[in-house]
Design a protein around this motif. Structure first.
Motif, short mmCIF file in Angstrom:
data_model
loop_
_atom_site.label_atom_id
_atom_site.label_comp_id
_atom_site.label_asym_id
_atom_site.label_seq_id
_atom_site.Cartn_x
_atom_site.Cartn_y
_atom_site.Cartn_z
N GLN A 1 0.84 -1.20 0.00
CA GLN A 1 0.00 0.00 0.00
C GLN A 1 0.88 1.25 0.00
O GLN A 1 0.61 2.21 -0.73
CB GLN A 1 -0.92 0.01 1.22
N THR A 2 1.94 1.24 0.78
CA THR A 2 2.86 2.38 0.82
C THR A 2 3.52 2.58 -0.53
O THR A 2 3.66 3.72 -1.00
CB THR A 2 3.93 2.16 1.91
N TYR A 3 3.93 1.50 -1.18
CA TYR A 3 4.53 1.60 -2.52
C TYR A 3 3.55 2.23 -3.52
O TYR A 3 3.95 3.02 -4.36
CB TYR A 3 4.96 0.22 -3.03
N ARG A 4 2.28 1.87 -3.40
CA ARG A 4 1.27 2.47 -4.28
C ARG A 4 1.09 3.95 -3.96
O ARG A 4 1.03 4.80 -4.84
CB ARG A 4 -0.08 1.75 -4.15
N ASP A 5 1.00 4.25 -2.66
CA ASP A 5 0.74 5.63 -2.22
C ASP A 5 1.86 6.59 -2.62
O ASP A 5 1.60 7.73 -3.02
CB ASP A 5 0.54 5.69 -0.71
N ASN A 6 3.11 6.14 -2.50
CA ASN A 6 4.22 7.06 -2.79
C ASN A 6 4.71 6.97 -4.24
O ASN A 6 5.69 7.61 -4.60
CB ASN A 6 5.37 6.87 -1.79
N GLY A 7 4.04 6.15 -5.05
CA GLY A 7 4.37 6.10 -6.48
C GLY A 7 5.52 5.18 -6.83
O GLY A 7 6.00 5.18 -7.96
N THR A 8 5.98 4.39 -5.87
CA THR A 8 7.07 3.46 -6.14
C THR A 8 6.64 2.39 -7.13
O THR A 8 7.41 1.98 -7.98
CB THR A 8 7.54 2.79 -4.83
N LEU A 9 5.40 1.96 -7.01
CA LEU A 9 4.88 0.90 -7.87
C LEU A 9 3.58 1.36 -8.52
O LEU A 9 2.61 1.70 -7.82
CB LEU A 9 4.64 -0.37 -7.05
N SER A 10 3.58 1.39 -9.84
CA SER A 10 2.35 1.78 -10.54
C SER A 10 1.37 0.61 -10.56
O SER A 10 1.77 -0.55 -10.46
CB SER A 10 2.66 2.26 -11.94
N PHE A 11 0.10 0.93 -10.70
CA PHE A 11 -0.93 -0.09 -10.64
C PHE A 11 -2.13 0.35 -11.45
O PHE A 11 -2.25 1.51 -11.84
CB PHE A 11 -1.34 -0.36 -9.19
N THR A 12 -3.02 -0.60 -11.69
CA THR A 12 -4.29 -0.34 -12.35
C THR A 12 -5.39 -0.91 -11.47
O THR A 12 -5.26 -2.03 -10.98
CB THR A 12 -4.34 -1.00 -13.74
#
Length: 95
Positions: free
Chosen positions: A58-69
């Motif tokens: 969730q943190t990776y998604r929030d800070n833009g480390t990992l993009s997602f769809t």
């Protein structure tokens, strides 16, 4: 059973439009076939691959480390994006 009669010309026009529709659907499927060859990953897959918790993901998604769809309420990740995160984490370790 209900029988419907129609003129041959109307039937031919209907069949022609149906064939055009089928061709269009096949073309669209063919256009997207290359893009869908890679399997998308879900949260569980990514947590397992990166050996991280759901909260870290969730943190990776929030800070833009990992993009997602996100489709409806389900989140998916491209394998290439996960691989990029792995490489980024590896390079940080060796610095």
């Amino acid at each position: 059973m209900e029988v419907i009669n129609m003129e041959a010309q109307t039937f031919e026009a209907m069949m022609s439009r149906f064939e055009a529709f089928c061709d269009r659907v096949e073309k669209l499927c063919g256009d997207h076939q290359d893009k869908s060859l890679h399997r998308w990953l879900d949260n569980q897959d990514v947590c397992r691959i990166l050996n991280i918790s759901k909260r870290t993901l969730q943190t990776y998604r929030d800070n833009g480390t990992l993009s997602f769809t996100q489709i409806n309420h389900k989140i998916f990740y491209k394998p290439e994006d996960v691989e990029a995160v792995i490489n980024k984490l590896k390079s940080k370790r060796y610095e």
